[in-house]
Motif scaffolding. Structure first.
Motif, PDB file in Angstrom:
ATOM      1  N   GLU A   1       0.836  -1.208   0.000  1.00 15.65           N
ATOM      2  CA  GLU A   1       0.000   0.000   0.000  1.00 15.65           C
ATOM      3  C   GLU A   1       0.867   1.253   0.000  1.00 15.65           C
ATOM      4  O   GLU A   1       0.553   2.249  -0.664  1.00 15.65           O
ATOM      5  CB  GLU A   1      -0.914  -0.001   1.232  1.00 15.65           C
ATOM      6  CG  GLU A   1      -1.900  -1.149   1.298  1.00 15.65           C
ATOM      7  CD  GLU A   1      -3.006  -1.012   0.273  1.00 15.65           C
ATOM      8  OE1 GLU A   1      -3.242   0.111  -0.193  1.00 15.65           O
ATOM      9  OE2 GLU A   1      -3.633  -2.033  -0.070  1.00 15.65           O
ATOM     10  N   GLU A   2       1.970   1.215   0.731  1.00 13.08           N
ATOM     11  CA  GLU A   2       2.864   2.365   0.806  1.00 13.08           C
ATOM     12  C   GLU A   2       3.501   2.667  -0.547  1.00 13.08           C
ATOM     13  O   GLU A   2       3.515   3.826  -0.999  1.00 13.08           O
ATOM     14  CB  GLU A   2       3.948   2.099   1.864  1.00 13.08           C
ATOM     15  CG  GLU A   2       4.982   3.208   1.980  1.00 13.08           C
ATOM     16  CD  GLU A   2       6.079   2.847   2.955  1.00 13.08           C
ATOM     17  OE1 GLU A   2       7.034   3.641   3.075  1.00 13.08           O
ATOM     18  OE2 GLU A   2       6.000   1.775   3.585  1.00 13.08           O
TER      19      GLU A   2
ATOM     20  N   SER B   1      -2.620   6.010   4.757  1.00  8.65           N
ATOM     21  CA  SER B   1      -3.554   6.774   5.603  1.00  8.65           C
ATOM     22  C   SER B   1      -2.814   7.926   6.259  1.00  8.65           C
ATOM     23  O   SER B   1      -1.701   7.738   6.776  1.00  8.65           O
ATOM     24  CB  SER B   1      -4.162   5.861   6.669  1.00  8.65           C
ATOM     25  OG  SER B   1      -4.915   6.618   7.604  1.00  8.65           O
ATOM     26  N   PRO B   2      -3.387   9.108   6.288  1.00  5.35           N
ATOM     27  CA  PRO B   2      -2.714  10.232   6.961  1.00  5.35           C
ATOM     28  C   PRO B   2      -2.494   9.975   8.451  1.00  5.35           C
ATOM     29  O   PRO B   2      -1.591  10.558   9.056  1.00  5.35           O
ATOM     30  CB  PRO B   2      -3.675  11.411   6.748  1.00  5.35           C
ATOM     31  CG  PRO B   2      -4.491  11.033   5.560  1.00  5.35           C
ATOM     32  CD  PRO B   2      -4.621   9.545   5.600  1.00  5.35           C
TER      33      PRO B   2
ATOM     34  N   MET C   1       3.704   4.169  12.087  1.00  3.60           N
ATOM     35  CA  MET C   1       4.472   4.641  10.946  1.00  3.60           C
ATOM     36  C   MET C   1       3.615   5.602  10.121  1.00  3.60           C
ATOM     37  O   MET C   1       2.450   5.312   9.817  1.00  3.60           O
ATOM     38  CB  MET C   1       4.906   3.448  10.079  1.00  3.60           C
ATOM     39  CG  MET C   1       5.759   3.848   8.879  1.00  3.60           C
ATOM     40  SD  MET C   1       6.299   2.412   7.933  1.00  3.60           S
ATOM     41  CE  MET C   1       4.740   1.825   7.306  1.00  3.60           C
ATOM     42  N   TYR C   2       4.213   6.748   9.757  1.00  8.18           N
ATOM     43  CA  TYR C   2       3.575   7.745   8.910  1.00  8.18           C
ATOM     44  C   TYR C   2       4.372   7.829   7.607  1.00  8.18           C
ATOM     45  O   TYR C   2       5.603   7.788   7.615  1.00  8.18           O
ATOM     46  CB  TYR C   2       3.547   9.113   9.596  1.00  8.18           C
ATOM     47  CG  TYR C   2       2.787   9.111  10.894  1.00  8.18           C
ATOM     48  CD1 TYR C   2       1.427   9.356  10.927  1.00  8.18           C
ATOM     49  CD2 TYR C   2       3.439   8.845  12.097  1.00  8.18           C
ATOM     50  CE1 TYR C   2       0.724   9.350  12.128  1.00  8.18           C
ATOM     51  CE2 TYR C   2       2.756   8.828  13.303  1.00  8.18           C
ATOM     52  CZ  TYR C   2       1.395   9.079  13.302  1.00  8.18           C
ATOM     53  OH  TYR C   2       0.707   9.066  14.489  1.00  8.18           O
ATOM     54  N   ILE C   3       3.669   7.973   6.486  1.00  8.66           N
ATOM     55  CA  ILE C   3       4.288   7.898   5.153  1.00  8.66           C
ATOM     56  C   ILE C   3       4.021   9.192   4.412  1.00  8.66           C
ATOM     57  O   ILE C   3       2.933   9.777   4.503  1.00  8.66           O
ATOM     58  CB  ILE C   3       3.708   6.706   4.352  1.00  8.66           C
ATOM     59  CG1 ILE C   3       3.889   5.407   5.157  1.00  8.66           C
ATOM     60  CG2 ILE C   3       4.358   6.579   2.999  1.00  8.66           C
ATOM     61  CD1 ILE C   3       3.106   4.258   4.598  1.00  8.66           C
TER      62      ILE C   3
ATOM     63  N   TRP D   1      10.001   7.158  -1.009  1.00 11.34           N
ATOM     64  CA  TRP D   1       9.039   7.396   0.067  1.00 11.34           C
ATOM     65  C   TRP D   1       9.788   7.637   1.383  1.00 11.34           C
ATOM     66  O   TRP D   1      10.783   6.983   1.660  1.00 11.34           O
ATOM     67  CB  TRP D   1       8.096   6.203   0.227  1.00 11.34           C
ATOM     68  CG  TRP D   1       7.322   5.916  -1.014  1.00 11.34           C
ATOM     69  CD1 TRP D   1       7.676   5.067  -2.015  1.00 11.34           C
ATOM     70  CD2 TRP D   1       6.089   6.517  -1.381  1.00 11.34           C
ATOM     71  NE1 TRP D   1       6.739   5.069  -3.018  1.00 11.34           N
ATOM     72  CE2 TRP D   1       5.731   5.966  -2.642  1.00 11.34           C
ATOM     73  CE3 TRP D   1       5.221   7.449  -0.808  1.00 11.34           C
ATOM     74  CZ2 TRP D   1       4.571   6.319  -3.304  1.00 11.34           C
ATOM     75  CZ3 TRP D   1       4.070   7.790  -1.468  1.00 11.34           C
ATOM     76  CH2 TRP D   1       3.753   7.236  -2.698  1.00 11.34           C
ATOM     77  N   MET D   2       9.268   8.606   2.135  1.00 15.70           N
ATOM     78  CA  MET D   2       9.840   8.942   3.434  1.00 15.70           C
ATOM     79  C   MET D   2       8.870   8.478   4.525  1.00 15.70           C
ATOM     80  O   MET D   2       7.675   8.780   4.462  1.00 15.70           O
ATOM     81  CB  MET D   2      10.084  10.449   3.559  1.00 15.70           C
ATOM     82  CG  MET D   2      10.999  10.827   4.701  1.00 15.70           C
ATOM     83  SD  MET D   2      12.687  10.302   4.355  1.00 15.70           S
ATOM     84  CE  MET D   2      13.417  10.536   5.966  1.00 15.70           C
ATOM     85  N   THR D   3       9.369   7.729   5.481  1.00 10.16           N
ATOM     86  CA  THR D   3       8.522   7.226   6.562  1.00 10.16           C
ATOM     87  C   THR D   3       9.126   7.651   7.891  1.00 10.16           C
ATOM     88  O   THR D   3      10.347   7.690   8.063  1.00 10.16           O
ATOM     89  CB  THR D   3       8.405   5.698   6.528  1.00 10.16           C
ATOM     90  OG1 THR D   3       9.701   5.127   6.649  1.00 10.16           O
ATOM     91  CG2 THR D   3       7.765   5.233   5.241  1.00 10.16           C
ATOM     92  N   SER D   4       8.246   7.987   8.838  1.00 13.21           N
ATOM     93  CA  SER D   4       8.652   8.290  10.212  1.00 13.21           C
ATOM     94  C   SER D   4       7.997   7.271  11.128  1.00 13.21           C
ATOM     95  O   SER D   4       6.814   6.938  10.968  1.00 13.21           O
ATOM     96  CB  SER D   4       8.233   9.713  10.607  1.00 13.21           C
ATOM     97  OG  SER D   4       6.826   9.852  10.533  1.00 13.21           O
TER      98      SER D   4
END
Length: 852
Positions: free
Chosen positions: A391-392, A398-399, A418-420, A433-436
């Protein structure tokens, strides 16, 4: 011709001569002059800068000096005002002590409040006129030594001097206490206690200089200056005293001492000085750095006058800026607590920050250029994590982020969110893609514990047999209701409002009246009741729908969203009400039985009392019949005999009516009753028994006694019982005829500033043994062999039901006990009024009475 039309040609000639001179010089000399010229310019520039720095420093010094003067004077004003405020508060306490409105307990209570509110107040003592400590209170952090010193306060010279000055001047005295062996310096305030110029002691307050500075001086002043309190010898009492010469080696040649200013604390104590000095931990550091920087730049400017000076300087500046930016961004990445991870479009890791490495335990070398499945994926969660990654990579994220479990290198698991977001290159194209990632293990645990705590709380409330509901003021919106409320009144807030309306015993207000009532309730409860969760009152109501008696209690509170709400607690008291009604019925029966027992004991006396008028009637009738038969009586004599016969018959009838009224069973009713009439009825019945035993009854009633709101039959019962007990005590003591008397006095007096009517019965009997005087009110305890032991118990119950008090005491003379006195008082109250302003009888639940 005007001067403006003839400009002078001097300037162009001078410039031409200078050019000719320059061109006439050899090239080597031109180079030297060209090299020397910028150096001279730099020197002149440095001189100008130095002059400017000196000027601006002087200006800054003057501004700082003016600022410290203003701040110190303001701090002085604040200190004086704070001492004046404490003095006024202590004067109020002193006035109460002087007027004897308060004692040691109130003094200690008020002292504890003042000490807890004002940290600068370290001790309060109430000193007697001879120097004894009546009461004292110390700050909570005081030592045992300080407590001992306080209780022996006159052992210290400063406290003794304050005591002597206060006694001599009879006015508040401020004194300075110097350093002691085990005491810090303090400011003493002695407030004399005087009444009509008579010295009654003093109140001694001790103020901590350190806390006084901290509380009175503004925090901004303490932050900017080294503020200190100094005595007349220059010793530091409190605060910070900065040594201005400590940083002498670090100053520039023209640097000056930091500005300082002193003021006295008069009028409290002119020997104390408040000093403030500007903090300057690294004296003139910026000026020194600027001076040397300018010198270095000037030398660099001379050297950079060569051909590549401009190019080299720009290159160095660019490199320095790039290095600074790179270091700054690296420091940001290394300082972040959130894990950062960058993926390319294929899902391979291209970057991880140190926080991500610390979070998972893997190093940057282990993670960078690795692809899925990643080493921090738990094996059992591969399927779910593959789906999230898919999905990422396809931009369907999802926000609010994804919640997942991650595996550390040591094998432990932790929860993460995790936020994308897409990773966009400077050219505007997406490169990955940047993930936190945030560790949410602890927040999730706290959330689960809160959820479990709420479930336990709800379970406890739902298990109560009391209905609890919460709704906003003036609204039927139900904020909370437990299971019992829902079972009784349903899911809506109408039941909450119904309980409130019934508890208030008032019709439901209209919409406009309701809004006004809500606004008034919010104004009253907002500042005090709601902040403290105060009680709104309680009432007992009958709910027809449930056929139950409910005790309704209300409480104001502030709901979680800040709204003002009202909680209603309804308890089922049906069984208790039934028990109270049954107890009232039993009490009524006991009262009637008690009166019958009393009349049974008085039967012989009543029969003797009735025999006299009946015998007189018989004699009058027999005489009239004989004289009529002999025709020896005229009409006037016959009327006289008939009138006497009628009076005797009326006397017998009154005795019978008085007995019937006394023993008649009726509901106890409180009415506005005449004291004289009640006393007359009681003495008329009691005197029958006393005359049989040759005992005199003397009654004394004060004039203009107010009527009382009582049940007259019950009060008559109490009087008869006390008079009979007095007569029986005289009979048992076998007093001689001269001493056989019972005295009843009724008067009006004040008890605790409230008017009451006092009934006092004195006898000349044998009294009550002192060792059992406290037990005579116990049920079934009697000092007479044939006594039932409930008479005085029920007498006290009746008196207390009328909000009065019953008490007994022995009467003494030098030879011993000569009698006993029973007295009770009933408060004088206004009768209850109905809508028509008429007196309404009120039911009284009083205990029965019987002979002791």
């Amino acid at each position: 011709m005007s001067i403006a039309n003839n400009p002078t040609p001097a300037a162009p000639g001078l410039l031409a001569r200078w050019r000719r001179w320059w061109r006439s010089l050899p090239p080597l000399r031109q180079d030297r002059i060209a090299t020397f010229g910028p150096a001279v310019s730099v020197i002149v520039f440095l001189a100008a800068i130095a002059a400017a720095m000196v000027y601006f420093q002087l200006e800054e010094y003057e501004r700082e000096r003016e600022a410290v003067m203003r701040d110190v004077e303001y701090a002085q004003l604040q200190l004086r005002q704070r001492l004046q405020d404490r003095r006024q508060q202590l004067l109020a306490i002193t006035q109460d002590l002087s007027q004897r409105k308060s004692g040691a307990f109130e003094f200690e209570f008020q002292s504890e409040i003042l000490i807890s509110q004002y940290p600068e107040l370290t001790a309060l003592s109430w000193i007697g006129p001879q120097g004894e400590v009546i009461a004292s209170r110390l700050a909570p952090d005081a030592t045992e030594t300080a407590d001992h010193e306080l209780r022996n306060h006159l052992s210290h010279p400063a406290r003794l001097a304050a005591f002597e000055q206060a006694r001599r001047q009879l006015a508040p005295v401020f004194l300075h206490r110097e350093f002691g062996l085990q005491e810090d310096p303090a400011l003493l305030l002695a407030l004399p206690l005087a009444r009509r110029n008579l010295f009654l002691g003093m109140v001694l307050a001790e103020f901590s200089y350190e806390e006084l500075l901290r509380q009175a001086v503004p925090k901004a002043t303490l932050a900017r200056y080294a503020v200190a309190l100094i005595d007349e010898r220059g010793e530091l009492l409190a605060g910070v005293k900065q040594d201005s010469r400590r940083a002498m080696l670090h100053r520039l040649p023209w640097a000056m001492d930091p500005p300082a200013y002193r003021v006295t604390l008069a009028p409290q104590d002119g020997r104390l000085t408040l000093q403030a000095q500007v903090y300057r931990t690294s004296q003139d550091g910026p000026g020194r750095a600027l001076f040397w920087t300018l010198g270095a730049l000037s030398l660099l400017t001379v050297w950079m006058l060569l051909a590549n000076w401009r190019h080299s300087r720009r290159r160095i500046q660019a490199q320095q800026a790039l290095l600074t930016e790179t270091n700054f961004r690296r420091a940001m990445e290394n300082s972040m607590l959130t894990g950062m991870r960058a993926l390319d479009l294929e899902g391979r890791i291209t970057y991880v920050n140190p926080a991500f490495c610390r979070m998972t335990g893997w190093t940057e070398e282990d993670l960078v250029n690795s692809g899925p499945p990643y080493c921090y994926w738990p094996e059992e969660d591969h399927e779910a994590l593959w789906k999230i990654l898919y999905e990422e990579l396809h931009g369907r994220y999802s926000p609010s982020g994804f919640e997942m479990r991650l595996l550390r290198k040591d094998g432990s698991l932790f929860n993460a969110r995790m936020y994308i977001s897409p990773l966009i290159a400077p050219d505007g194209h997406q490169t990955g893609w940047m993930t936190s990632i945030t560790d949410i293990t602890e927040p999730k645990r706290v959330r689960e514990e809160l959820s479990a705590s709420y479930e336990r709380f709800a379970t406890v409330l739902d298990s109560l047999d009391t209905a609890i509901s919460v709704a906003p003021l003036g609204s039927v919106e139900l904020l909370f209701a437990n299971k019992m409320y829902r079972n009784w009144l349903g899911q809506r807030g109408d039941g909450h409002r119904q309980l409130l309306d019934l508890a208030c015993i008032a019709p439901r207000p209209a919409q406009a009246q309701r809004k006004a009532a809500v606004a008034e309730a919010e104004a009253e409860a907002g500042d005090e009741a709601l902040a403290a969760g105060s009680n709104g009152g309680s009432a007992e109501i009958w709910l027809p729908e449930l056929e139950k008696w409910l005790e309704v209690r209300t409480r104001y509170l502030t709901w979680v969203d800040g709204r003002m709400a009202q909680m209603v607690i309804a308890s089922d008291i049906t069984a208790r009400r039934h028990a109270e009604e049954l107890g009232a019925q039993q009490a009524e029966r006991a009262q009637t039985a008690s009166r019958l027992i009393t009349m049974g004991e008085m039967a012989s006396s009543v029969a003797h009392e009735l025999n006299q008028p009946l015998t007189a009637i018989n004699n009058y009738c027999s005489g009239m019949i004989s004289r009529v038969k002999r025709q020896q009586i005229n009409e006037e004599e016959l009327l006289g005999a008939l009138e006497k016969t009628m009076k005797q018959a009326q006397r017998a009838g009154q005795i019978i009516q008085r007995i019937r009224a006394f023993v008649k069973r009726s509901e106890p009713n409180v009415t506005l009753s005449d004291v004289a009439q009640m006393v007359s009825n009681a003495t008329e019945l009691a005197e029958i028994e006393l005359r049989r035993h040759q005992i005199r009854l003397n009654s004394y009633l004060a004039a203009r006694l107010p009527p009382l709101m009582v049940d007259p039959i019950l009060i008559e019962q109490v009087l008869i019982n006390l008079i009979k007990n007095g007569g029986e005590s005289i009979q048992q003591a076998q007093r001689p005829p001269v001493q056989r008397q019972v005295e009843l006095r009724v008067s009006q007096r004040l008890i605790e500033q409230h008017p009451v009517v006092e009934f006092c019965v004195q006898d000349t009997g044998q009294g009550v043994p002192p060792e059992i005087l406290e037990r005579i009110y116990e049920a079934f305890y009697s000092t007479k062999a044939e006594g039932m032991g409930i008479g005085l118990k029920l007498c006290r119950s009746i008196v207390e039901a009328h909000h009065g008090r019953l008490q007994a005491r022995n009467l003494y003379n030098p030879d011993g006990i000569v009698g006993c006195e029973f007295s009770f008082w009933i408060p004088v109250t206004e009768p209850p009024r109905s809508d028509a302003e008429t007196t309404t009888p009120v039911s009284l639940n009083a205990g029965p009475i019987a002979k002791e």
